[in-house]
Design a protein around this motif. Structure first.
Motif, PDB file in Angstrom:
ATOM      1  N   UNK A   6      16.026  -4.881  21.585  1.00 43.32           N
ATOM      2  CA  UNK A   6      14.989  -4.156  20.848  1.00 43.32           C
ATOM      3  C   UNK A   6      14.317  -3.088  21.702  1.00 43.32           C
ATOM      4  N   UNK A   7      13.934  -3.448  22.902  1.00 40.46           N
ATOM      5  CA  UNK A   7      13.198  -2.511  23.748  1.00 40.46           C
ATOM      6  C   UNK A   7      14.097  -1.378  24.250  1.00 40.46           C
ATOM      7  N   UNK A   8      15.296  -1.717  24.672  1.00 35.96           N
ATOM      8  CA  UNK A   8      16.201  -0.689  25.188  1.00 35.96           C
ATOM      9  C   UNK A   8      16.604   0.296  24.097  1.00 35.96           C
ATOM     10  N   UNK A   9      16.835  -0.216  22.885  1.00 35.73           N
ATOM     11  CA  UNK A   9      17.232   0.690  21.791  1.00 35.73           C
ATOM     12  C   UNK A   9      16.050   1.541  21.332  1.00 35.73           C
ATOM     13  N   UNK A  10      14.840   0.995  21.396  1.00 37.41           N
ATOM     14  CA  UNK A  10      13.662   1.809  21.073  1.00 37.41           C
ATOM     15  C   UNK A  10      13.519   2.960  22.061  1.00 37.41           C
ATOM     16  N   UNK A  11      13.739   2.657  23.315  1.00 41.55           N
ATOM     17  CA  UNK A  11      13.674   3.696  24.347  1.00 41.55           C
ATOM     18  C   UNK A  11      14.821   4.692  24.178  1.00 41.55           C
ATOM     19  N   UNK A  12      16.005   4.187  23.874  1.00 44.22           N
ATOM     20  CA  UNK A  12      17.189   5.040  23.693  1.00 44.22           C
ATOM     21  C   UNK A  12      16.951   6.116  22.644  1.00 44.22           C
ATOM     22  N   UNK A  13      16.312   5.713  21.540  1.00 40.10           N
ATOM     23  CA  UNK A  13      16.120   6.650  20.430  1.00 40.10           C
ATOM     24  C   UNK A  13      14.707   7.222  20.365  1.00 40.10           C
ATOM     25  N   UNK A  14      13.949   7.014  21.440  1.00 38.40           N
ATOM     26  CA  UNK A  14      12.679   7.704  21.669  1.00 38.40           C
ATOM     27  C   UNK A  14      11.629   7.456  20.586  1.00 38.40           C
ATOM     28  N   UNK A  15      11.545   6.192  20.165  1.00 39.92           N
ATOM     29  CA  UNK A  15      10.474   5.836  19.232  1.00 39.92           C
ATOM     30  C   UNK A  15       9.180   5.588  20.002  1.00 39.92           C
ATOM     31  N   UNK A  16       8.039   5.954  19.427  1.00 37.20           N
ATOM     32  CA  UNK A  16       6.749   5.703  20.086  1.00 37.20           C
ATOM     33  C   UNK A  16       6.483   4.209  20.272  1.00 37.20           C
ATOM     34  N   UNK A  17       5.525   3.887  21.101  1.00 39.11           N
ATOM     35  CA  UNK A  17       5.241   2.507  21.482  1.00 39.11           C
ATOM     36  C   UNK A  17       4.938   1.622  20.277  1.00 39.11           C
ATOM     37  N   UNK A  18       4.282   2.146  19.254  1.00 40.97           N
ATOM     38  CA  UNK A  18       3.871   1.320  18.124  1.00 40.97           C
ATOM     39  C   UNK A  18       5.035   0.948  17.209  1.00 40.97           C
ATOM     40  N   UNK A  19       6.217   1.476  17.445  1.00 40.36           N
ATOM     41  CA  UNK A  19       7.374   1.161  16.627  1.00 40.36           C
ATOM     42  C   UNK A  19       8.126  -0.037  17.208  1.00 40.36           C
ATOM     43  N   UNK A  73       0.812  -1.222   0.000  1.00 37.06           N
ATOM     44  CA  UNK A  73       0.000   0.000   0.000  1.00 37.06           C
ATOM     45  C   UNK A  73       0.847   1.274   0.000  1.00 37.06           C
ATOM     46  N   UNK A  74       2.123   1.126  -0.298  1.00 39.73           N
ATOM     47  CA  UNK A  74       3.056   2.258  -0.298  1.00 39.73           C
ATOM     48  C   UNK A  74       3.114   2.960   1.057  1.00 39.73           C
ATOM     49  N   UNK A  75       2.913   2.180   2.140  1.00 38.05           N
ATOM     50  CA  UNK A  75       2.976   2.773   3.477  1.00 38.05           C
ATOM     51  C   UNK A  75       4.404   3.116   3.897  1.00 38.05           C
ATOM     52  N   UNK A  76       5.384   2.384   3.347  1.00 38.07           N
ATOM     53  CA  UNK A  76       6.800   2.649   3.638  1.00 38.07           C
ATOM     54  C   UNK A  76       7.041   2.753   5.151  1.00 38.07           C
ATOM     55  N   UNK A  77       6.825   1.668   5.892  1.00 42.13           N
ATOM     56  CA  UNK A  77       6.876   1.719   7.352  1.00 42.13           C
ATOM     57  C   UNK A  77       8.293   1.683   7.934  1.00 42.13           C
ATOM     58  N   UNK A  78       9.290   1.729   7.070  1.00 44.64           N
ATOM     59  CA  UNK A  78      10.681   1.618   7.529  1.00 44.64           C
ATOM     60  C   UNK A  78      11.216   2.937   8.081  1.00 44.64           C
ATOM     61  N   UNK A  79      12.078   2.820   9.052  1.00 45.30           N
ATOM     62  CA  UNK A  79      12.788   3.946   9.654  1.00 45.30           C
ATOM     63  C   UNK A  79      14.190   3.460  10.004  1.00 45.30           C
ATOM     64  N   UNK A  80      15.176   4.340   9.898  1.00 48.49           N
ATOM     65  CA  UNK A  80      16.554   3.952  10.191  1.00 48.49           C
ATOM     66  C   UNK A  80      17.236   4.980  11.068  1.00 48.49           C
ATOM     67  N   UNK A  98       7.266   0.901  11.774  1.00 53.99           N
ATOM     68  CA  UNK A  98       6.013   1.387  12.345  1.00 53.99           C
ATOM     69  C   UNK A  98       5.010   0.256  12.170  1.00 53.99           C
ATOM     70  N   UNK A  99       4.545  -0.320  13.264  1.00 52.73           N
ATOM     71  CA  UNK A  99       3.684  -1.503  13.186  1.00 52.73           C
ATOM     72  C   UNK A  99       2.228  -1.175  12.892  1.00 52.73           C
ATOM     73  N   UNK A 100       1.901   0.105  12.741  1.00 53.09           N
ATOM     74  CA  UNK A 100       0.533   0.523  12.467  1.00 53.09           C
ATOM     75  C   UNK A 100       0.432   1.184  11.096  1.00 53.09           C
ATOM     76  N   UNK A 101      -0.710   1.011  10.451  1.00 57.48           N
ATOM     77  CA  UNK A 101      -0.997   1.719   9.209  1.00 57.48           C
ATOM     78  C   UNK A 101      -1.366   3.160   9.539  1.00 57.48           C
TER      79      UNK A 101
END
Length: 204
Positions: free
Chosen positions: A141-154, A55-62, A99-102
Motif C-alpha cells: 500500500x505505501x510503496x504503491x501510493x508513493x509510486x503513483x504520487x498520491x498525497x498523504x491523506x490517500x 454525502x456524494x463525496x465519491x472518495x474513490x480513485x483508480x 481519499x480518507x478526508x472529506x
C-alpha cells in the motif's frame, strides 16, 4: 461484448433466489489473452461512477494499466509475490485508492465502504459483459501510493485484476488450479444477521 463461453461456472449453493449476475460472478485467477478494450473499461468505470456514496463525496480513485504498458508494470511490481504468479495473466491491472478526508478536511470513515460500492458495481457490470474482476489485498500500500504520487491523506486499499474468464487452468501454478473449480462458500445468514442485539439475536 460477451465471452461467457470461456467461463467456468462454479457451484453456488444459494439458499434463497438471487439474480444470475450475482450468482454466477466469481473472482478467477485464470484469464484469456483477449484484451479488454478501452470502451469496455469505460463502461466498467461508468458503472462504478454511479455507485452510492456517503454525502456524494465519491472518495474513490483508480490507477489503471493495460498489459504491455508502463503503468501495468508499475502496478505489478507492488503486488505480493503470490498475486504476481497469476495476475500476470490479466490484461488489465488497477489500484483502488481512497481519499480518507472529506472536502472540509475531516476524517471520512465511510470512504472504504464507498470504494467497495464502486468496486461491486464495476464487478457486476463486468460480469454482465463476460469480464471478470478479481480484487486483491496483497499489494504494498505505501510503496504503491508513493509510486503513483498520491498525497498523504490517500490510501491504496486494493489491487484489481481484470480480464475475460478462461477455462484454461494450465496457465496457473499447480496449487491454484483446484481453487478455480472448488465450490463457492459463504457463511449462513444466521451467522451474521442480528434482529436485535448481538448476543440475544433472533434467527430469520
Amino acid at each position: 461484448m460477451s465471452n461467457s463461453t470461456n467461463q467456468l461456472l462454479k457451484e453456488t449453493p444459494n439458499d434463497h433466489p438471487i439474480i444470475d449476475v450475482i450468482k454466477n460472478r466469481w473472482s478467477p485467477r485464470a484469464f484469456t489473452d483477449m484484451p479488454v478494450s478501452q470502451t469496455d473499461l469505460q463502461s466498467l468505470f461508468e458503472a462504478g461512477r454511479w455507485a452510492a456514496s456517503s454525502n456524494n463525496f465519491q472518495p474513490w480513485n483508480f490507477v489503471w494499466g493495460i498489459k504491455g504498458s508502463e503503468t501495468y508494470d508499475r502496478i505489478m511490481k507492488h503486488l505480493a509475490e503470490f498475486n504476481q504468479s497469476w495476475a500476470k495473466n490479466a490484461p488489465v491491472l488497477m489500484l483502488g485508492v481512497i481519499d480518507t478526508k472529506t472536502p472540509d478536511g475531516k476524517d471520512n470513515y465511510h470512504a472504504l465502504h464507498d470504494l467497495g460500492q464502486f468496486s461491486a458495481n464495476m464487478a457486476l457490470q463486468a460480469h454482465s459483459m463476460g469480464i471478470a474482476v478479481h480484487q486483491m489485498a496483497g499489494v504494498d500500500f505505501e510503496a504503491s501510493k508513493k509510486e503513483f504520487e498520491f498525497p498523504e491523506q490517500f490510501h491504496v486499499a486494493t489491487a484489481i485484476a481484470v480480464g475475460y474468464y478462461s477455462n484454461d487452468l494450465e496457465q496457473l501454478p499447480d496449487d491454484l488450479q483446484s481453487e478455480e473449480t472448488k465450490k463457492r462458500e459463504r457463511k449462513k445468514q444466521n451467522e451474521f444477521l442480528f434482529n436485535g442485539s448481538y448476543i440475544h439475536r433472533e434467527e430469520l
